[in-house]
Design a protein around this motif. Structure first.
Motif, PDB file in Angstrom:
ATOM      1  N   VAL B  13      65.057  54.938  23.851  1.00 44.80           N
ATOM      2  CA  VAL B  13      64.899  54.239  22.592  1.00 44.80           C
ATOM      3  C   VAL B  13      64.969  52.734  22.824  1.00 44.80           C
ATOM      4  O   VAL B  13      65.454  52.353  24.017  1.00 44.80           O
ATOM      5  CB  VAL B  13      65.838  54.245  21.551  1.00 44.80           C
ATOM      6  CG1 VAL B  13      65.658  55.945  21.149  1.00 44.80           C
ATOM      7  CG2 VAL B  13      67.246  53.864  21.953  1.00 44.80           C
ATOM      8  N   GLN B  14      64.213  52.041  22.440  1.00 45.44           N
ATOM      9  CA  GLN B  14      64.247  50.377  22.287  1.00 45.44           C
ATOM     10  C   GLN B  14      65.463  49.790  21.693  1.00 45.44           C
ATOM     11  O   GLN B  14      65.904  50.455  20.525  1.00 45.44           O
ATOM     12  CB  GLN B  14      62.769  49.819  21.684  1.00 45.44           C
ATOM     13  CG  GLN B  14      61.730  50.506  22.547  1.00 45.44           C
ATOM     14  CD  GLN B  14      61.556  49.883  23.929  1.00 45.44           C
ATOM     15  OE1 GLN B  14      61.765  48.545  24.130  1.00 45.44           O
ATOM     16  NE2 GLN B  14      61.148  50.553  24.985  1.00 45.44           N
ATOM     17  N   GLU B  15      66.039  48.865  22.267  1.00 44.95           N
ATOM     18  CA  GLU B  15      66.955  48.171  21.604  1.00 44.95           C
ATOM     19  C   GLU B  15      66.729  48.038  20.162  1.00 44.95           C
ATOM     20  O   GLU B  15      65.715  47.376  19.755  1.00 44.95           O
ATOM     21  CB  GLU B  15      67.354  46.920  22.481  1.00 44.95           C
ATOM     22  CG  GLU B  15      68.609  46.221  21.963  1.00 44.95           C
ATOM     23  CD  GLU B  15      69.077  44.868  22.681  1.00 44.95           C
ATOM     24  OE1 GLU B  15      68.059  44.489  23.646  1.00 44.95           O
ATOM     25  OE2 GLU B  15      70.170  44.389  22.490  1.00 44.95           O
ATOM     26  N   GLY B  16      67.735  48.356  19.242  1.00 47.47           N
ATOM     27  CA  GLY B  16      67.532  48.005  17.834  1.00 47.47           C
ATOM     28  C   GLY B  16      67.195  49.137  17.107  1.00 47.47           C
ATOM     29  O   GLY B  16      67.295  49.196  15.844  1.00 47.47           O
ATOM     30  N   ASP B  17      66.459  50.227  17.863  1.00 49.56           N
ATOM     31  CA  ASP B  17      66.005  51.234  17.115  1.00 49.56           C
ATOM     32  C   ASP B  17      67.293  52.269  17.049  1.00 49.56           C
ATOM     33  O   ASP B  17      68.376  51.973  17.554  1.00 49.56           O
ATOM     34  CB  ASP B  17      64.913  52.105  18.064  1.00 49.56           C
ATOM     35  CG  ASP B  17      63.620  51.320  17.991  1.00 49.56           C
ATOM     36  OD1 ASP B  17      62.763  51.750  18.879  1.00 49.56           O
ATOM     37  OD2 ASP B  17      63.680  50.398  17.108  1.00 49.56           O
ATOM     38  N   SER B  18      66.961  53.334  16.129  1.00 53.03           N
ATOM     39  CA  SER B  18      68.104  54.402  15.783  1.00 53.03           C
ATOM     40  C   SER B  18      67.853  55.434  16.802  1.00 53.03           C
ATOM     41  O   SER B  18      66.773  55.506  17.531  1.00 53.03           O
ATOM     42  CB  SER B  18      67.854  54.856  14.325  1.00 53.03           C
ATOM     43  OG  SER B  18      68.148  53.868  13.409  1.00 53.03           O
ATOM     44  N   ALA B  19      68.764  56.375  17.018  1.00 53.82           N
ATOM     45  CA  ALA B  19      68.775  57.579  17.873  1.00 53.82           C
ATOM     46  C   ALA B  19      69.419  58.673  17.188  1.00 53.82           C
ATOM     47  O   ALA B  19      70.496  58.522  16.631  1.00 53.82           O
ATOM     48  CB  ALA B  19      69.662  57.200  19.142  1.00 53.82           C
ATOM     49  N   GLN B  81      72.389  49.297  21.026  1.00 58.26           N
ATOM     50  CA  GLN B  81      72.395  48.182  22.010  1.00 58.26           C
ATOM     51  C   GLN B  81      72.383  48.862  23.527  1.00 58.26           C
ATOM     52  O   GLN B  81      72.950  50.043  23.504  1.00 58.26           O
ATOM     53  CB  GLN B  81      73.518  47.687  21.639  1.00 58.26           C
ATOM     54  CG  GLN B  81      73.695  46.954  20.435  1.00 58.26           C
ATOM     55  CD  GLN B  81      75.039  46.734  19.683  1.00 58.26           C
ATOM     56  OE1 GLN B  81      76.160  46.493  20.656  1.00 58.26           O
ATOM     57  NE2 GLN B  81      75.221  46.004  18.542  1.00 58.26           N
ATOM     58  N   PRO B  82      72.255  48.091  24.494  1.00 58.96           N
ATOM     59  CA  PRO B  82      72.331  48.487  25.806  1.00 58.96           C
ATOM     60  C   PRO B  82      73.403  49.429  26.172  1.00 58.96           C
ATOM     61  O   PRO B  82      73.770  50.357  26.919  1.00 58.96           O
ATOM     62  CB  PRO B  82      72.072  47.464  26.714  1.00 58.96           C
ATOM     63  CG  PRO B  82      71.445  46.467  25.911  1.00 58.96           C
ATOM     64  CD  PRO B  82      71.911  46.654  24.226  1.00 58.96           C
ATOM     65  N   GLU B  83      74.671  48.769  25.767  1.00 58.03           N
ATOM     66  CA  GLU B  83      75.926  49.516  25.961  1.00 58.03           C
ATOM     67  C   GLU B  83      76.119  50.901  25.213  1.00 58.03           C
ATOM     68  O   GLU B  83      77.112  51.441  25.679  1.00 58.03           O
ATOM     69  CB  GLU B  83      77.272  48.637  25.729  1.00 58.03           C
ATOM     70  CG  GLU B  83      77.306  48.112  24.126  1.00 58.03           C
ATOM     71  CD  GLU B  83      76.316  46.715  24.068  1.00 58.03           C
ATOM     72  OE1 GLU B  83      75.453  46.278  24.684  1.00 58.03           O
ATOM     73  OE2 GLU B  83      76.848  46.015  23.019  1.00 58.03           O
TER      74      GLU B  83
END
Lengths: 114, 113
Positions: B13-19, B81-83
Motif C-alpha cells: 500500500v501507499q503511505e497514508g492508505d488503509s490496509a 506508515q513505513p514502520e
C-alpha cells in the motif's frame, strides 16, 4: 526486552549431533511454549507446558524432546535432526490456565541442520 | 482441530492508505483472536486482540472486526506508515483448548513512500 530470552541465537548442527535450546522467562508466567517458524508456513505449535506439566504435544517427532524443570525455564533437546528441521524456533510464555492471556515471544534460535 | 486461513499473503500500500488483512477459522468454539506483528529479524508481538463477545475493537490506527456467524475476522490499519511494514499473523484459540493458539500463514505488509 520482553523478558523472554533464548540461547543460542544461532545454531548449526549435523544430523548426528545432539544439542539443546534454552528459553528463560523473567515475567512470572507459568505457561511456556515451543513454536517452529518456517518460511511461508504458519507458526507451528510444538509443545505447551502449564505449571511445569506438558499439556500439548502437537504430533512432534521424538527427535525433539522438551524439558521444563521449573516455570521459568524451558529446554528443547535435539537429536538426529533432519535438514527439513531447519527453521526458527521460538519460545513464548504467558500466564497459565484457561484465559485470554498474551503470549510473549523470545527472539528465537535460528537452527540450520546440515 | 482448528484451521486458520489468512489472506492476502502479501500486501503493498501507499503511505497514508488503509490496509486490510482477513482471516477465517474453522472451529466455532474459538473465542479469542489475537493479531501479532513481526518485524524483520524480530520476535512476534501482540498488537491487538478480540474476544468472541465483541464485534469490533479499536486501538488508535488499528482495529479488528469479528463476524462469528461467518467465522472470519479482519485487521484494519488506517493511515499506514513505513514502520507498519512487517509480517502480520492472525490466530485463534478455542474454548477448552488451554493456551493453544492456531496461527495463520502471515501477511507481508509493505508500506511504500
Amino acid at each position: 526486552e520482553t523478558g523472554v530470552t533464548q540461547t543460542p541465537r544461532h545454531l548449526v548442527m549435523g544430523m548426528t549431533n545432539k544439542k539443546s535450546l534454552k528459553c528463560e522467562q523473567h515475567l512470572g508466567h507459568n505457561a511456556m511454549y515451543w513454536y517452529k517458524q518456517s518460511a511461508k508456513k504458519p507458526l507451528e505449535l510444538m509443545f505447551v507446558y502449564n505449571f511445569k506439566e506438558q499439556t500439548e504435544n502437537n504430533s512432534v517427532p521424538s527427535r525433539f524432546s522438551p524439558e521444563c524443570p521449573n516455570s521459568s525455564h524451558l529446554f528443547l533437546h535435539l537429536h538426529t535432526l533432519q535438514p527439513e528441521d531447519s527453521a526458527l524456533y521460538l519460545c513464548a510464555s504467558s500466564q497459565g490456565g484457561e484465559s485470554y492471556n498474551e503470549q510473549f515471544f523470545g527472539p528465537g534460535t535460528r537452527l540450520t541442520v546440515l | 482441530g482448528e484451521n486458520v486461513e489468512q489472506h492476502p499473503s502479501t500486501l503493498s500500500v501507499q503511505e497514508g492508505d488503509s490496509a486490510v488483512i482477513k482471516c477465517t477459522y474453522s472451529d466455532s468454539a474459538s473465542n479469542y483472536f489475537p493479531w501479532y506483528k513481526q518485524e524483520l529479524g524480530k520476535r512476534p508481538q501482540l498488537i491487538i486482540d478480540i474476544r468472541s463477545n465483541v464485534g469490533e475493537k479499536k486501538d488508535q490506527r488499528i482495529a479488528v472486526t469479528l463476524n462469528k456467524t461467518a467465522k472470519h475476522f479482519s485487521l484494519h490499519i488506517t493511515e499506514t506508515q513505513p514502520e507498519d511494514s512487517a509480517v502480520y499473523f492472525c490466530a485463534a484459540r478455542a474454548t477448552g483448548g488451554g493456551n493453544k493458539l492456531t496461527f495463520g500463514t502471515g501477511t507481508q505488509l509493505k508500506v511504500e513512500l
